[in-house]
Design a protein around this motif. Structure first.
Motif, PDB file in Angstrom:
ATOM      1  N   LYS A   1       0.781  -0.520  -0.123  1.00 28.90           N
ATOM      2  CA  LYS A   1      -0.213  -0.517   0.306  1.00 28.90           C
ATOM      3  C   LYS A   1       1.034   1.329   0.084  1.00 28.90           C
ATOM      4  O   LYS A   1       1.902   1.103   0.434  1.00 28.90           O
ATOM      5  CB  LYS A   1      -0.494   0.266   1.248  1.00 28.90           C
ATOM      6  N   LYS A   2       0.898   2.172  -0.666  1.00 36.21           N
ATOM      7  CA  LYS A   2       1.266   3.894  -1.451  1.00 36.21           C
ATOM      8  C   LYS A   2      -0.174   4.585  -0.112  1.00 36.21           C
ATOM      9  O   LYS A   2      -1.303   4.601   0.170  1.00 36.21           O
ATOM     10  CB  LYS A   2       0.917   3.909  -1.896  1.00 36.21           C
ATOM     11  N   ASP A   3       0.765   5.673   0.524  1.00 35.92           N
ATOM     12  CA  ASP A   3       0.349   6.805   1.743  1.00 35.92           C
ATOM     13  C   ASP A   3       1.117   7.084   1.554  1.00 35.92           C
ATOM     14  O   ASP A   3       1.908   8.064   0.291  1.00 35.92           O
ATOM     15  CB  ASP A   3       0.076   6.235   2.970  1.00 35.92           C
ATOM     16  N   ALA A   4       0.161   8.946   1.864  1.00 41.32           N
ATOM     17  CA  ALA A   4       0.912  10.590   1.184  1.00 41.32           C
ATOM     18  C   ALA A   4       2.077  10.913   2.169  1.00 41.32           C
ATOM     19  O   ALA A   4       2.894  11.205   1.586  1.00 41.32           O
ATOM     20  CB  ALA A   4      -0.439  11.487   2.148  1.00 41.32           C
TER      21      ALA A   4
ATOM     22  N   TYR B   1       7.034   4.523  -2.029  1.00 41.89           N
ATOM     23  CA  TYR B   1       6.441   4.498  -1.254  1.00 41.89           C
ATOM     24  C   TYR B   1       5.302   5.929  -0.572  1.00 41.89           C
ATOM     25  O   TYR B   1       4.020   5.607   0.078  1.00 41.89           O
ATOM     26  CB  TYR B   1       6.834   4.275  -0.106  1.00 41.89           C
ATOM     27  N   THR B   2       5.235   6.481  -1.927  1.00 41.47           N
ATOM     28  CA  THR B   2       4.267   7.814  -1.763  1.00 41.47           C
ATOM     29  C   THR B   2       2.797   7.467  -1.837  1.00 41.47           C
ATOM     30  O   THR B   2       3.617   7.076  -3.955  1.00 41.47           O
ATOM     31  CB  THR B   2       4.560   9.073  -1.575  1.00 41.47           C
ATOM     32  N   ASP B   3       1.620   7.647  -2.612  1.00 37.80           N
ATOM     33  CA  ASP B   3       0.308   7.708  -3.467  1.00 37.80           C
ATOM     34  C   ASP B   3       0.736   9.075  -4.538  1.00 37.80           C
ATOM     35  O   ASP B   3       0.019   8.966  -4.999  1.00 37.80           O
ATOM     36  CB  ASP B   3      -0.247   8.089  -2.715  1.00 37.80           C
ATOM     37  N   HIS B   4       1.753  10.095  -4.095  1.00 35.44           N
ATOM     38  CA  HIS B   4       1.554  10.979  -4.913  1.00 35.44           C
ATOM     39  C   HIS B   4       2.415  10.497  -5.926  1.00 35.44           C
ATOM     40  O   HIS B   4       2.890  11.636  -6.812  1.00 35.44           O
ATOM     41  CB  HIS B   4       1.777  12.535  -4.188  1.00 35.44           C
ATOM     42  N   GLY B   5       3.976   9.965  -5.341  1.00 35.61           N
ATOM     43  CA  GLY B   5       4.386   9.683  -5.972  1.00 35.61           C
ATOM     44  C   GLY B   5       6.338  10.196  -6.146  1.00 35.61           C
ATOM     45  O   GLY B   5       7.632  10.154  -7.386  1.00 35.61           O
TER      46      GLY B   5
ATOM     47  N   ASP C   1       6.820   1.711 -10.203  1.00 35.51           N
ATOM     48  CA  ASP C   1       5.759   2.172  -9.907  1.00 35.51           C
ATOM     49  C   ASP C   1       5.594   3.324  -9.039  1.00 35.51           C
ATOM     50  O   ASP C   1       5.251   3.588  -8.013  1.00 35.51           O
ATOM     51  CB  ASP C   1       4.525   1.114  -9.332  1.00 35.51           C
TER      52      ASP C   1
ATOM     53  N   GLN D   1       2.606  11.815  -9.574  1.00 38.40           N
ATOM     54  CA  GLN D   1       1.157  11.817 -10.302  1.00 38.40           C
ATOM     55  C   GLN D   1       0.895  13.601 -10.484  1.00 38.40           C
ATOM     56  O   GLN D   1       0.003  13.781 -11.306  1.00 38.40           O
ATOM     57  CB  GLN D   1       0.095  11.416  -9.122  1.00 38.40           C
TER      58      GLN D   1
END
Ligand code: PBG
Length: 325
Positions: A84-87, A124-128, A209, A213
């Protein structure tokens, strides 16, 4: 000395003479092989834009490491795809995170392997992005602690060396201090000291990945037009405690490798990146070039420019090529 007294061809007459005066050498000793680790079991999936490069589940790593060591490649650098990724990139420093588990597996199954970890948040960050975001900016100072925390968690899991690739200012000092406070003063830091905002990272972002973003990485990675700035970046990292300086990418930046070689006495590493690898593979697939020979010549050019160490996806191919030559 001029022609006809001097004839350079005299020393090119046969392979014995040529090898006698050869100035640059390449061996598996100089190579670091990147490994992508993903969740799941019994998975070895090829990365579309990087033929011959795979994402492995943790349980497959031992086999791969054994194969590397058989070829004389004794160092790997790990990249992780978390569940899972998060902020805030929590997966980067989770105790049972993907990299932490991968390190333990490798140390268990291939104890002689030198395990290096890439320290960054972008996977690991959802914003990449490679750092924390505050007010729509990639915030430098609040990211440092998370990076140091990540490096520490890798070392606690058994990593032999850490390689920060985020390009936040001051991260080498922060990581060094944190490792030392925790009695890890013998763990070296290989700093991505001179890392350019390069389009050659394209295939890697698919592999790991980790594409941003929104926006791009130009606010923290270096401008490809700059050379003097490379000296300043490297100087900072030396002063902050880096043990090895890295230049990235490699081939489009041979001048920078050469310059750093002249100016610094620390070991220099160069990252032959995903796009540089993919271009050679693609042309070879089309039958336009001899892929193995071009790859070898390319790696040799990186060594000739002054790199001691090369990180490359072609490490295994190159080692095989060297064995069979
Ligand atoms: C993570 C990281 C990247 C690469 C290595 N570490 C991607 C990026 O900065 O965008 C690129 C490696 C490659 O292209 O082979 N920050």
């Amino acid at each position: 000395m001029v022609f006809p007294e001097y004839r350079p061809r005299r020393l090119r007459k046969n392979e014995v003479l040529r090898s006698l005066i050869r100035e640059t050498h390449l061996s598996p000793d100089h190579l670091i092989y990147p490994l992508f680790v993903r969740p799941g079991k019994k998975i070895k999936e090829e990365i579309g834009s990087m033929p011959g490069v795979f994402r492995f589940s943790v349980d497959e790593l031992g086999k791969e490491a054994a194969e590397c060591m058989k070829l004389g490649i004794n160092s790997v650098i790990l990249f992780g795809l978390p569940e899972k990724k998060d902020a805030v990139g929590s997966g980067a420093h989770a105790k049972d995170g993907i990299i932490q588990r991968a390190i333990k597996e490798l140390k268990n199954k291939a104890p002689g392997m030198n395990v290096i970890t890439d320290v960054c948040l972008c996977e690991y960050t959802d914003h990449g992005h490679c750092g924390l975001i505050i007010d729509n900016e990639i915030d430098n100072d609040s990211t440092l602690e998370v990076l140091a925390h990540t490096a520490l968690s890798h070392v606690r899991a058994g990593a032999d060396m850490v390689a920060p690739s985020d390009m936040m200012d001051g991260r080498v000092a922060e990581i060094r201090a944190t490792l030392d406070e925790n009695n890890f003063h013998n763990i070296p830091i290989m700093s991505y000291a001179v890392k350019y905002a390069s389009a050659f990272y394209g295939p890697f972002r698919e592999a790991a990945d980790g594409a941003p973003q929104f926006g791009d990485r130009c606010g923290y990675q270096m401008d490809p037009a700059n050379s003097r700035e490379a000296f300043r970046e490297a100087t900072l990292d030396v002063d902050e405690g880096a043990d090895i300086l890295m230049v990235k990418p490699a081939v489009a930046y041979l001048d920078i490798i050469s310059k750093l070689r002249d100016e610094f006495d620390l070991p220099i590493a160069a990252y032959h990146v995903s796009g540089e690898y993919a271009m050679i593979k693609a042309a070879a697939e089309k039958g336009w070039i001899d892929g193995d020979k071009v790859m070898y010549e390319t790696l040799l050019s990186i060594r000739r420019a002054g790199a001691d160490i090369i990180l490359t996806y072609s490490a295994k191919d190159a080692a095989r090529y060297m064995q069979n030559r």
